[in-house]
Design a protein around this motif. Sequence first.
Motif, short mmCIF file in Angstrom:
data_model
loop_
_atom_site.label_atom_id
_atom_site.label_comp_id
_atom_site.label_asym_id
_atom_site.label_seq_id
_atom_site.Cartn_x
_atom_site.Cartn_y
_atom_site.Cartn_z
N GLN A 130 60.68 56.89 42.65
CA GLN A 130 60.09 57.78 43.65
C GLN A 130 58.93 58.59 43.07
O GLN A 130 57.87 58.72 43.70
CB GLN A 130 61.17 58.71 44.19
N GLN A 131 59.10 59.10 41.86
CA GLN A 131 58.02 59.86 41.23
C GLN A 131 56.86 58.96 40.83
O GLN A 131 55.69 59.38 40.87
CB GLN A 131 58.55 60.61 40.01
N GLU A 133 55.81 56.32 42.50
CA GLU A 133 55.02 56.14 43.73
C GLU A 133 54.20 57.38 44.04
O GLU A 133 53.05 57.28 44.50
CB GLU A 133 55.97 55.84 44.89
N ARG A 134 54.76 58.53 43.77
CA ARG A 134 54.05 59.78 44.05
C ARG A 134 52.86 59.98 43.12
O ARG A 134 51.79 60.40 43.55
CB ARG A 134 55.04 60.93 43.89
N PRO A 137 50.27 55.40 43.38
CA PRO A 137 49.55 55.00 44.59
C PRO A 137 48.98 56.15 45.40
O PRO A 137 47.90 56.03 45.98
CB PRO A 137 50.61 54.24 45.39
N ARG A 138 49.69 57.26 45.45
CA ARG A 138 49.19 58.39 46.25
C ARG A 138 48.04 59.13 45.58
O ARG A 138 47.41 59.98 46.20
CB ARG A 138 50.33 59.36 46.53
N SER A 139 47.76 58.82 44.32
CA SER A 139 46.63 59.46 43.63
C SER A 139 45.43 58.53 43.49
O SER A 139 44.41 58.93 42.90
CB SER A 139 47.07 59.91 42.22
N GLY A 141 43.30 57.29 45.75
CA GLY A 141 42.10 57.65 46.54
C GLY A 141 41.25 58.71 45.87
O GLY A 141 40.03 58.54 45.70
N CYS A 143 41.26 59.65 42.76
CA CYS A 143 40.76 59.19 41.46
C CYS A 143 39.55 58.25 41.63
O CYS A 143 38.56 58.37 40.89
CB CYS A 143 41.88 58.47 40.70
N ARG A 195 46.38 67.69 40.83
CA ARG A 195 47.14 67.25 42.00
C ARG A 195 48.64 67.17 41.73
O ARG A 195 49.46 67.70 42.49
CB ARG A 195 46.62 65.88 42.46
N ILE A 196 49.03 66.50 40.64
CA ILE A 196 50.44 66.24 40.35
C ILE A 196 51.06 67.35 39.51
O ILE A 196 52.19 67.78 39.76
CB ILE A 196 50.60 64.88 39.65
#
Length: 347
Positions: A130-131, A133-134, A137-139, A141, A143, A195-196
């Motif tokens: 889960q982390q 994916e977070r 892929p969610r970063s 765009g 980047c 972001r993260i």
Amino acid sequence: MQTASLLHPVFCFSNRANKVDGWMKMKTSNLSPFLGRVSFTGKSQTCKFHIPVQRTRLFSIPSADDGHPSVSVSEENSDTNHAFNHEEESLLSKWSPPRYLWRGLSVFIMAGQVIIRILTGKVHWVNTLQQLERVGPRSVGVCILTAAFVGMAFTIQFVREFTRLGLNRSVGGVLALAFSRELSPVVTSIVVAGRIGSAFAAELGTMQVSEQTDTLRVLGTNPVDYLVTPRVIASCIALPFLTLLCFTVGMASSALLADSVYGISINIILDSAQRALNSWDIISAMIKSMAFGGIISTVSCAWGVTTMGGAKGVGESTTSAVVISLVGIFIADFALSYCFFQGLEMH
């Protein structure tokens, strides 16, 4: 006639006459450094004690002989060394290390705990996916967008200067080396830290102030296993791939801008980059990004689990976690660059 009797640790003085005035010296075997002189003046029967005692008790005891009260002095703290030790212990008990010091130490302690759990296989894999994916892929765009504009900005500077020097065919090689060795891992890590890292610190800080981490301990789950280790693993795995993607996008945007604006062919840019790059440049970028991911996740989680002070503390922890992560990224970048590329031209 004045009489005095001493029964350690009680001094008893009794008066059987009314018209005596003078000084009397007393000697004892075990309290001679502290016992001075005792004086009786006139009918008021005032006693002067020249004794450096911190705590004393005065009380009167009826005399069985003549009915006159006797004055009794009891010493409590006669050992000065014990008093000094007690004062020193009280000073040490009141001292507490600065917050930034024990927070910094908590980063290294947490890093060691994560390494031990990875080596022993104590990893919560569902939470790790889960982390991952977070973080990954969610970063993508943000980047890609950042890498594209950074690449075009550097292309403008390099092409102008190299064209003036007549070195158009070297633009691609310089851009490739700059992106692979420094720009791609550092820019990607900065974006992920903003972001993260802030999200990790805010999430764990909220769980800490709301006592959710204590609930995990009550349920028999170690917060390091469930919360920290998956985030560290996800960051260390995702950042190398994000760095490679940013390197590709940055080089593509640079080649397109050089071809469309400055008339330098894309083939020239790519050929120059191919001649300048080697496999170690890409490998070093991946190693750097992996180290940066570990720094971001460990610092953010450590700052989160050491949050105090409610909502205000969560905000302060989030801000300071991002700042400390960026400082750690730049320090690690210098150290790794020195280890990887120092003296490279000499061989």
